[in-house]
Scaffold this motif. Structure first.
Motif, mmCIF file in Angstrom:
data_model
loop_
_atom_site.group_PDB
_atom_site.id
_atom_site.type_symbol
_atom_site.label_atom_id
_atom_site.label_comp_id
_atom_site.label_asym_id
_atom_site.label_seq_id
_atom_site.Cartn_x
_atom_site.Cartn_y
_atom_site.Cartn_z
ATOM 1 N N ILE A 116 -13.219 32.593 54.144
ATOM 2 C CA ILE A 116 -12.269 33.263 55.032
ATOM 3 C C ILE A 116 -13.313 34.587 55.511
ATOM 4 O O ILE A 116 -13.147 34.974 56.605
ATOM 5 C CB ILE A 116 -11.025 33.981 54.399
ATOM 6 N N ARG A 148 -7.170 25.530 59.848
ATOM 7 C CA ARG A 148 -6.735 25.261 58.288
ATOM 8 C C ARG A 148 -7.590 24.016 57.816
ATOM 9 O O ARG A 148 -8.073 24.047 56.545
ATOM 10 C CB ARG A 148 -5.440 25.282 58.258
ATOM 11 N N ASP A 173 -0.062 29.282 52.434
ATOM 12 C CA ASP A 173 0.954 30.441 53.238
ATOM 13 C C ASP A 173 -0.549 31.463 53.500
ATOM 14 O O ASP A 173 -1.311 31.759 52.718
ATOM 15 C CB ASP A 173 2.040 31.270 52.523
ATOM 16 N N ILE A 174 -0.220 31.989 54.853
ATOM 17 C CA ILE A 174 -1.181 33.369 55.110
ATOM 18 C C ILE A 174 -0.232 34.166 55.421
ATOM 19 O O ILE A 174 0.481 34.196 56.528
ATOM 20 C CB ILE A 174 -2.023 32.635 56.174
ATOM 21 N N ARG A 182 -1.510 34.111 45.062
ATOM 22 C CA ARG A 182 -2.051 34.856 46.348
ATOM 23 C C ARG A 182 -3.167 35.673 45.884
ATOM 24 O O ARG A 182 -3.136 36.640 44.906
ATOM 25 C CB ARG A 182 -0.901 35.654 46.773
ATOM 26 N N CYS A 191 -7.653 38.519 51.122
ATOM 27 C CA CYS A 191 -9.099 38.239 51.681
ATOM 28 C C CYS A 191 -9.286 38.918 52.990
ATOM 29 O O CYS A 191 -8.308 39.296 53.788
ATOM 30 C CB CYS A 191 -9.300 36.706 52.058
ATOM 31 N N ILE A 194 -3.841 25.382 51.895
ATOM 32 C CA ILE A 194 -3.600 26.532 52.077
ATOM 33 C C ILE A 194 -1.827 26.717 52.185
ATOM 34 O O ILE A 194 -1.225 25.916 53.214
ATOM 35 C CB ILE A 194 -4.030 27.430 53.234
ATOM 36 N N ILE A 213 -3.520 35.240 50.903
ATOM 37 C CA ILE A 213 -3.557 33.729 51.068
ATOM 38 C C ILE A 213 -3.311 33.120 49.581
ATOM 39 O O ILE A 213 -3.860 33.527 48.628
ATOM 40 C CB ILE A 213 -5.058 33.092 51.602
ATOM 41 N N ASP A 214 -2.552 32.151 49.692
ATOM 42 C CA ASP A 214 -2.281 31.336 48.320
ATOM 43 C C ASP A 214 -2.371 29.825 48.751
ATOM 44 O O ASP A 214 -2.166 29.463 49.862
ATOM 45 C CB ASP A 214 -0.936 31.697 47.670
ATOM 46 N N GLY A 215 -2.681 29.030 47.719
ATOM 47 C CA GLY A 215 -3.087 27.546 48.040
ATOM 48 C C GLY A 215 -2.540 26.723 46.776
ATOM 49 O O GLY A 215 -2.234 27.288 45.784
ATOM 50 N N THR A 264 -8.284 31.248 61.245
ATOM 51 C CA THR A 264 -7.853 31.057 60.237
ATOM 52 C C THR A 264 -6.547 30.280 60.461
ATOM 53 O O THR A 264 -6.112 29.443 59.481
ATOM 54 C CB THR A 264 -7.403 32.413 59.370
#
Length: 310
Positions: free
Chosen positions: A125, A137, A166-167, A75, A78, A164, A88-90, A133
């Motif tokens: 972002i 996605r 989670d936001i 995470r 941004c 992505i 944000i983590d991806g 956002t």
């Protein structure tokens, strides 16, 4: 003492043979590649299967898996285009397609790919509003993959996709978005209710209009039917009257017809005068009452004049 030295020599020789065999024979698993260096210099890349190396000269410098690898991008914070901080983590999916470049093009392609994914995500972002956002996605993921794939080409690594996970929004922004969504739902509910009421009023008015039209059509048909009935009645009465008059005229022209008519007129005269005497206490008697015969004769003479000539 001599025996112990021989034993040690034999053991050392056996150990050397084992090490030599281990250094010489290599079995590469499926979907894997071994990068071989000879005297510190790149020699060749071994594919899956059985291979023989030169002991103490060739060595396995790098081992690469050709399977698809999954890298968790941690995470990061941004800032969106409208100056909102989001976490944000991806998840990044990569695959080694050139073991030589993956060995000598970069020291750690996994770490480099994760760091590049984070920087690229911050850049993308930063050019996107907060609302988009969530809505775009897929587009953001495609932009990150395109940027990473171009940068990772010299590393011998193919970036397959980025997702992505989670936001995370600040609490204040969450509250504002919830209020906005609640207001939007209430607005839609009010619009739907007003549309329903309007449609109901339209339906009622259409029903009343149709009812009035149906009643007017029914009244119109009733009047037309009554008028046609009265016209038919008048026509039938006229036809019957004309037929009666015609028959009376024919009867008068028959032998004894005039006398029969005179008698009939006298009877009707007396009958109607008698009815008049029953319904009134006071009665005016005409002067010609004494001369009933003269009155009858006069009426008979009128009928003769009125009858058609042959």
């Amino acid at each position: 003492m001599q025996l112990d030295i021989n034993t040690l020599l034999m053991a050392g020789f056996a150990l050397a043979v084992v090490i030599t065999i281990v250094k010489t024979a290599r079995i590469v698993p499926q979907r894997s590649n071994y990068v071989i260096e000879r005297l510190g210099k790149y020699s060749r890349t071994l594919d899956s299967g059985f291979h023989l190396l030169i002991p103490f000269i060739d060595k396995v410098a790098y081992v690469h898996s050709l399977k698809e690898e999954v890298i968790d991008v941690r995470r990061q914070t941004c800032v969106t285009k409208d100056n909102i901080q989001v976490g944000i983590d991806g998840i990044l999916y990569i695959q080694v397609i050139d073991p030589h470049k993956a060995s000598y093009g970069i020291s750690d392609y996994r770490y480099a790919a994760a760091q590049l994914a984070q920087t690229t995500m911050r850049s993308v972002i930063g050019q996107t509003d907060l609302d988009k956002t969530f809505e775009e996605r897929a587009k953001i993921n495609e932009e990150v993959v395109r940027a990473l794939d171009e940068a990772a080409a010299p590393w011998g690594v193919k970036v397959l996709r980025y997702e992505i996970a989670d936001i995370e929004l600040p609490i204040s922004i969450k509250d504002a978005l919830e209020q906005q969504m609640r207001a939007e739902r209430e607005r839609r509910a009010a619009i739907a209710k007003s549309e329903g009421e309007r449609q109901a009023m339209i339906n009622v008015s259409e029903g009343q209009k149709q009812e009035v039209i149906n009643l007017s059509e029914g009244d119109k048909m009733r009047q037309i039917n009554e008028a046609e009935g009265r016209a038919k009645e008048i026509e039938l009465i006229a036809i019957a009257t004309a037929e009666g008059i015609r028959k009376i005229a024919e009867a008068i022209n028959q032998p004894g017809g005039s006398e029969a008519v005179s008698l009939r007129v006298a009877e009707q005269y007396v009958k109607e005068f008698g009815n008049l005497a029953k319904t009134n206490n006071t009665m005016i008697v005409p002067a010609e009452l004494a001369n009933i015969g003269g009155a009858v004769a006069g009426l008979t003479e009128i009928l003769k004049v009125a009858q058609p000539k042959k």
